[in-house]
Design a protein around this motif. Structure first.
Motif, PDB file in Angstrom:
ATOM      1  N   GLY A  29      -7.393   1.519  -5.254  1.00 27.50           N
ATOM      2  CA  GLY A  29      -6.647   1.321  -6.118  1.00 27.50           C
ATOM      3  C   GLY A  29      -7.669   1.140  -7.235  1.00 27.50           C
ATOM      4  O   GLY A  29      -7.586   1.354  -8.237  1.00 27.50           O
ATOM      5  N   GLY A  36       2.301   1.488  -3.567  1.00 26.41           N
ATOM      6  CA  GLY A  36       1.267   2.119  -4.665  1.00 26.41           C
ATOM      7  C   GLY A  36       0.917   3.188  -4.316  1.00 26.41           C
ATOM      8  O   GLY A  36       1.112   4.156  -5.184  1.00 26.41           O
ATOM      9  N   GLY A  37       0.769   3.642  -3.092  1.00 27.03           N
ATOM     10  CA  GLY A  37       0.398   5.357  -2.586  1.00 27.03           C
ATOM     11  C   GLY A  37       1.562   6.136  -3.283  1.00 27.03           C
ATOM     12  O   GLY A  37       0.882   7.000  -4.008  1.00 27.03           O
ATOM     13  N   ALA A  58       0.941  -1.207   0.062  1.00 27.59           N
ATOM     14  CA  ALA A  58       0.117   0.019  -0.077  1.00 27.59           C
ATOM     15  C   ALA A  58       0.798   1.232  -0.054  1.00 27.59           C
ATOM     16  O   ALA A  58       0.724   1.920  -0.494  1.00 27.59           O
ATOM     17  CB  ALA A  58      -1.116   0.009   1.469  1.00 27.59           C
ATOM     18  N   VAL A  80      -1.509  -0.981  -5.325  1.00 24.60           N
ATOM     19  CA  VAL A  80      -2.799  -0.936  -3.845  1.00 24.60           C
ATOM     20  C   VAL A  80      -3.670  -1.936  -4.129  1.00 24.60           C
ATOM     21  O   VAL A  80      -4.364  -2.632  -2.784  1.00 24.60           O
ATOM     22  CB  VAL A  80      -4.041   0.352  -4.176  1.00 24.60           C
ATOM     23  CG1 VAL A  80      -4.187   0.696  -3.377  1.00 24.60           C
ATOM     24  CG2 VAL A  80      -1.919   1.914  -4.202  1.00 24.60           C
ATOM     25  N   GLY A  86      -3.736   8.115  -3.987  1.00 25.34           N
ATOM     26  CA  GLY A  86      -2.484   8.018  -3.030  1.00 25.34           C
ATOM     27  C   GLY A  86      -2.248   8.034  -2.448  1.00 25.34           C
ATOM     28  O   GLY A  86      -1.899   7.456  -0.876  1.00 25.34           O
ATOM     29  N   ALA A 130      -4.101   5.509   0.065  1.00 20.84           N
ATOM     30  CA  ALA A 130      -3.252   4.255   0.682  1.00 20.84           C
ATOM     31  C   ALA A 130      -2.366   4.455   1.084  1.00 20.84           C
ATOM     32  O   ALA A 130      -1.842   3.316   1.800  1.00 20.84           O
ATOM     33  CB  ALA A 130      -2.814   4.302  -1.442  1.00 20.84           C
ATOM     34  N   LEU A 188      -8.871   0.267   0.992  1.00 18.94           N
ATOM     35  CA  LEU A 188      -7.383  -0.254  -0.457  1.00 18.94           C
ATOM     36  C   LEU A 188      -8.060  -0.175  -1.494  1.00 18.94           C
ATOM     37  O   LEU A 188      -6.966   0.086  -3.075  1.00 18.94           O
ATOM     38  CB  LEU A 188      -6.821  -0.811   0.272  1.00 18.94           C
ATOM     39  CG  LEU A 188      -5.511  -0.348   1.138  1.00 18.94           C
ATOM     40  CD1 LEU A 188      -4.800  -0.702   1.545  1.00 18.94           C
ATOM     41  CD2 LEU A 188      -4.640   1.212   0.435  1.00 18.94           C
TER      42      LEU A 188
END
Length: 277
Positions: free
Chosen positions: A106, A27-28, A24, A149, A79, A82, A102
């Motif tokens: 995503g 990805g964020g 997470a 995410v 973002g 996340a 999440l």
């Protein structure tokens, strides 16, 4: 720490929780990076207009790509969400809303980025001619980030033991902070969840119930704590079955709680000048 929590915690921190936090967070952060990188590339990228634009045949809506077009604000917000949820998982807290959040962030970011990837090449220039443009690096970074995410949402801890550990740790933290009544509430919540799964017949719940009885003593509900001890130990032989060692441990813990309760009552009677008996 109670016996059930010791059994769960001996394996160390939840690997799924750490994996979720890592995915997470990665990805964020990549979503934040992808949002500020160019979403439009190619030789004619500088000729792209955003929002309402005049053309040779009238007016048309320009590109929505990137921060200039507004679509990147969606991935930017995803973002931020996340990264915030990743921090909760890193602290060892896992709730269903975190997993749902999440997944939603995503999927929203992925759909937004893929829509832009498909439509960027169809934008016309000021003279109405098709521009020689292509999706920029920011779009692809955002797509990769959104997949991470979503992967974090898939990997998010959902096992009951993890939830019980979180509740139990929270109860113990509250006790250390002197918030006994709040700790009682958390321990009661743990028992309600544990009665559904792993089930009330699980002998480990005997120790969890005894810990609740001890919490009752801490907040001054001595009679309630002693009553709970008697109720729990009346069912203990059936729960433990052939596990004589476990039963003796439960009896020892129950005896200690009753002894502490008697000492607490004796101290109160002594303060009030009343004979104890």
């Amino acid at each position: 720490m109670t016996v059930l929590l010791q059994l769960v915690s001996r394996f160390g921190p939840s690997l799924r929780g750490l994996l979720t936090a890592g995915l997470a967070a990665a990805g964020g952060l990549l979503l934040l990076l992808g949002s500020v990188l160019p979403w439009v590339g190619g030789p004619d990228a500088d000729a792209v207009t955003y929002g309402a634009a005049a053309t040779g045949t009238g007016s048309a809506l320009g590109s929505r790509a990137g921060l200039a077009g507004g679509d990147a604000f969606v991935t930017l917000l995803a973002g931020v969400v996340a990264v915030a949820v990743a921090a909760w998982y890193a602290l060892g807290r896992a709730r269903r809303w975190q997993q749902v959040t999440l997944a939603g962030a995503g999927l929203l970011a992925l759909s937004w980025a893929m829509l832009n990837q498909a439509e960027i090449g169809d934008v016309a220039g000021p003279d109405g001619a098709t521009l020689d443009i292509s999706p920029g690096v920011g779009v692809y970074v955002a797509i990769l980030a959104a997949v991470l995410v979503i992967g974090a949402a898939v990997a998010a801890p959902r096992d009951v033991e993890h939830d019980l550990r979180v509740l139990g740790q929270r109860a113990e933290q509250l006790v250390r902070r002197g918030l006994g009544f709040e700790a009682v509430e958390k321990q009661q919540q743990l028992l309600r969840r544990a009665r559904r799964r792993p089930g009330w017949d699980d002998p480990r719940l005997t120790f969890e119930a005894l810990y609740l009885a001890r919490l009752y003593l801490i907040v001054g509900h001595v009679d309630r704590g002693v009553q709970l001890v008697h109720e729990v130990m009346a069912q203990a032989p059936q729960r433990f079955g052939d596990d004589h060692e476990g039963l003796e441990m439960a009896r020892a813990e129950a005896g200690g709680i009753v002894a502490d309760a008697n000492a607490q009552l004796a101290a109160v009677r002594q303060q009030l000048g009343m004979p104890y008996g």
